[in-house]
Each structure stands twice: as structure tokens, then as C-alpha cells.
Write a protein that holds these residues in place. Sequence first.
Motif, PDB file in Angstrom:
ATOM      1  N   TRP A   1       0.840  -1.198   0.000  1.00 10.53           N
ATOM      2  CA  TRP A   1       0.000   0.000   0.000  1.00 10.53           C
ATOM      3  C   TRP A   1       0.875   1.247   0.000  1.00 10.53           C
TER       4      TRP A   1
ATOM      5  N   ASP B   1      -2.001  -9.017   7.792  1.00 13.68           N
ATOM      6  CA  ASP B   1      -3.261  -8.485   8.313  1.00 13.68           C
ATOM      7  C   ASP B   1      -3.911  -9.553   9.203  1.00 13.68           C
TER       8      ASP B   1
ATOM      9  N   GLN C   1     -12.598  -7.001   7.509  1.00 18.92           N
ATOM     10  CA  GLN C   1     -13.042  -5.610   7.324  1.00 18.92           C
ATOM     11  C   GLN C   1     -12.800  -4.778   8.577  1.00 18.92           C
TER      12      GLN C   1
ATOM     13  N   TYR D   1      -9.211  -3.465   8.401  1.00 17.79           N
ATOM     14  CA  TYR D   1      -8.973  -2.349   7.469  1.00 17.79           C
ATOM     15  C   TYR D   1      -9.719  -1.084   7.898  1.00 17.79           C
TER      16      TYR D   1
ATOM     17  N   LEU E   1      -6.764   0.716  10.004  1.00 17.75           N
ATOM     18  CA  LEU E   1      -6.143   1.475   8.911  1.00 17.75           C
ATOM     19  C   LEU E   1      -7.021   2.619   8.384  1.00 17.75           C
TER      20      LEU E   1
ATOM     21  N   PHE F   1      -9.917   2.689   6.730  1.00 16.45           N
ATOM     22  CA  PHE F   1     -10.705   2.594   5.491  1.00 16.45           C
ATOM     23  C   PHE F   1     -12.172   2.912   5.807  1.00 16.45           C
TER      24      PHE F   1
ATOM     25  N   PRO G   1      -9.681   4.176   1.155  1.00 11.49           N
ATOM     26  CA  PRO G   1      -8.809   4.676   2.224  1.00 11.49           C
ATOM     27  C   PRO G   1      -8.933   6.197   2.353  1.00 11.49           C
TER      28      PRO G   1
ATOM     29  N   LEU H   1     -10.388  -1.376  -2.496  1.00  4.41           N
ATOM     30  CA  LEU H   1     -10.375  -2.690  -1.867  1.00  4.41           C
ATOM     31  C   LEU H   1     -11.814  -3.181  -1.787  1.00  4.41           C
TER      32      LEU H   1
END
Lengths: 131, 315
Positions: free
Chosen positions: B73, B106, B170, B173, B177, B179, B194, B203
Motif C-alpha cells: 500500500w 493483516d 473488514q 482495514y 487502517l 478505510f 482509504p 479494496l
Amino acid sequence: MAPSWQHLARLDEVPVGESKGFDPRGEGRDSLFVVRTGEAFVVAYRNACPHVSGARMAWKKDRFMSGDGRHIACFAHGALFRPKDGLCVSGPCQGQYLTAVEVAIRGEELYLRLDNLCHEGVMQSRKELEA
Amino acid sequence: MRIMGPDEVVFGVDDVEASRTFLVDFGLEEQRQADGSLRFAALDGTAIRIHHREAEGLPAPLPTANSLRQTVWGVEDQAALDAIAEELSQDREVRALPGGGVGCRDDVGFEIAFQVTVRRPLDLPPERINSPGAAPGRGANQIGADETAPALPRTLSHVVYFTPDMERMQRFYIDRLGFVVTDHFTNTGPFLRPQANDDHHVLFLLQTPDYMQGLEHVAFHMQGPSELMLAGTRMINKGYESFWGPGKHKFGSNWFWYFNSPMGVHVEYDADMDKHDERWTAREAPSNAETSQLFLFQSTPKWAPMGGPPPGKES
């Protein structure tokens, strides 16, 4: 009724260890493919992955084999199949089978059996030939 | 977390030469790397990287036969990279990678890495169309149908994973992160964006059984629908196998055309994707043909019978 056969190709058009797609019904896409598993051995299957209904399997015209040549591959999701019987040994349709199509070698030529096939498209091509 | 999108998708394949042939024909630029791997880059520098599956130093394979090895990423700057490393170091080992990035797994076992993005800003013309009632996109004598036009992927658009645990994935993320869910297919998965990218999704997740874990597809943005059609048609003419398309999705509104690849995953051309910001409210729909495609075309080489009726038949 005696089985009827349709000429597909000369045997040397499918080198040992390689595969080739065929379009016996003239659909504009290869509905089946042949794998030359040995000097005098071929197998043939519908070009339709059991994972996704009717998904075409090659990554390019006639390219149905894994990189190491040991398996038939579906390049949609990476499933691997045993050439001798079409069993999926790895991937999303593990344990399922490709649909076999009967082919035969006569001399130096390769023929497709037109009756008693599971393949609807090929059945229709037989009807067209008889018409 | 200022993530911009995928910079690079890394594969370990059994047939490097076939992958090379496919990716060059797809329109990506081959860049041979010092470590022996091959990089295939879009116009902005984002890329697919191909290694032989037994190459040394490659991230471990997934428990399945999927050829995906890592998703890299791109983040906005060093501060963004440091923030991600700090966040993820709380509960896992975060490795420093050569070149300044960091890597880890992850929450469902996909290898991921982060780096200050390689994305070069693009300054390129859009697709120009003529639309009655609007100023012409192309002036007099400017031809729209150019068979010789280059049709090159501009940037890595998105990745789609088969995940054995969609809820856990999910949450990672979204919660870790940053998202954002733009839309959601019930019983399938979310479209995720993102914080440093306004594209509808970079994604998308599909819930599958364990034995399917991996990458379903990687997509590249094209100039517009015409360029997507041109690039896809060239692939068809070279004998490549279309999986789905060309067509236009509902969620995201983007045009699509998916091809089988020697990596055993799909590679997609997309074009004209929706953009969103924090004022957007996510939609939800069941995942099926009706909701996933606004329309679908399929190419056929026989568009009309040529040369008169077949023998013995009346026209």
C-alpha cells in the motif's frame, strides 16, 4: 445406431504435454479442449470450469495447462485438475470434475464422438450435421 | 491513516514467461529489477511484480494455491508510514523492508506492506466526447475512433480478496487502517476506500471458504470507456480469454472488463469510477447479476452470416 465422429485435427497439431481448444459447433469460442497426455493418448473436456458456471478456463487460446505441465488449470481462479480424469485437486472446486468429452485417435487423426455426449453444444452440432 | 491505494501487487508464479507475455500485452511496462523479479508498471509507476514461486526472499505463500504473495500500500508521506507502523506494532511484528517500507500480516493472514507511495502525479487528457447541448469535447475534424491509439493502464485501481473471515478482515482495514465503507453487498462484502483516495473503492472483499483465500483480481484505471474497449479488444484479438465484460458496474459506476491470467487471478481494466467524500452514505444491496452490472456486452466474432446462405438452405 453406430456412433458418428467428427474430425477435429491432425494428432500432431497437439504436441505431447500440450493442449488445444476446439470449436466444433462454430460458436466463435472453444467449447472443448484436448490434452495430449501421451504419444498415443488424449483426453478431452468441456471448456467450462465446475466452479463458476460455464467459465472458460484458458489464459490464452490453447493454453489450458499449468506452468509445470502437470495439471490442467483454470486460469480464472487457479484451480488445478488431474489430466487423466478431470478431478480438481486444488482450488475453489476441489473434489469436483471437469465434464469429459469422448475423443479418439485413428491413425494420425483426432476425432470427436458426436453422440452420447454431455455437451449440449456438441449435441446440437450433430443435429446440424444430420440436417 | 493516509493510505492512497495499492502501489504494487506481488505474485509468486509457476510460469514467469507466460505472466510476462500477458502483462506486456495488457499494456504494462516491463521493468527488470536487481533482485531478478519483473515489475510491470502503469503510467504512474504503480505495478504488478512477478517472481518465480520458489524465489528466495519472497513473502510466504497463502495456505491455498493462490499466487498472491503481498499487497504493497502506498501512503502519503513518511509521517503516514510512521503512524501505520506505530499502530500495527501494538499487536504484531512489523518488519522494516529494504527501500524504507514496513511489512506485516493483516488479521486473516494476507501479507501486506506499506511504503511512501511511488505514484507519480499524472497530467493526461481525459476521454473527449461530443454530447449535444454541451460544448464539443473534440473540435471539427478531430477523429474519435483511432485504432492505433495507445491504450495504457494509468494507475493501479483496486484489489479484491477472497477472505475466509470477512468480518475480521473488514474490521482490520476499517478500525486499524481507517478505510471507509462506500457501499456494501449483503453476504458478500464491503467496498472500501482509504482516507487519502476519493475513488469509490481500492479494496473489495468477498467472503469465501478457507480453501479459496487469495486475490480474486487486480484492476487498473484506463482513460475512459473507449480506451477500455480498445485495450480489451486488443487482448481478445491476441487470443486472451475474457472472463466478464465489457460492462458497467452499478456500485462504483465503473466500466469493467476482466481477463483470465497466467497468474491464476483476473486482471481487470476499469474506467470512470465514482468519487466520494465523508458526506456519502453507504448503500446496501444483495450481490447478483442484477445489482452488479448496469449492463453487459459480450464480444462475438460472428456478428452476421457472411457470403450467402449455407448450401441447401434458403436465406
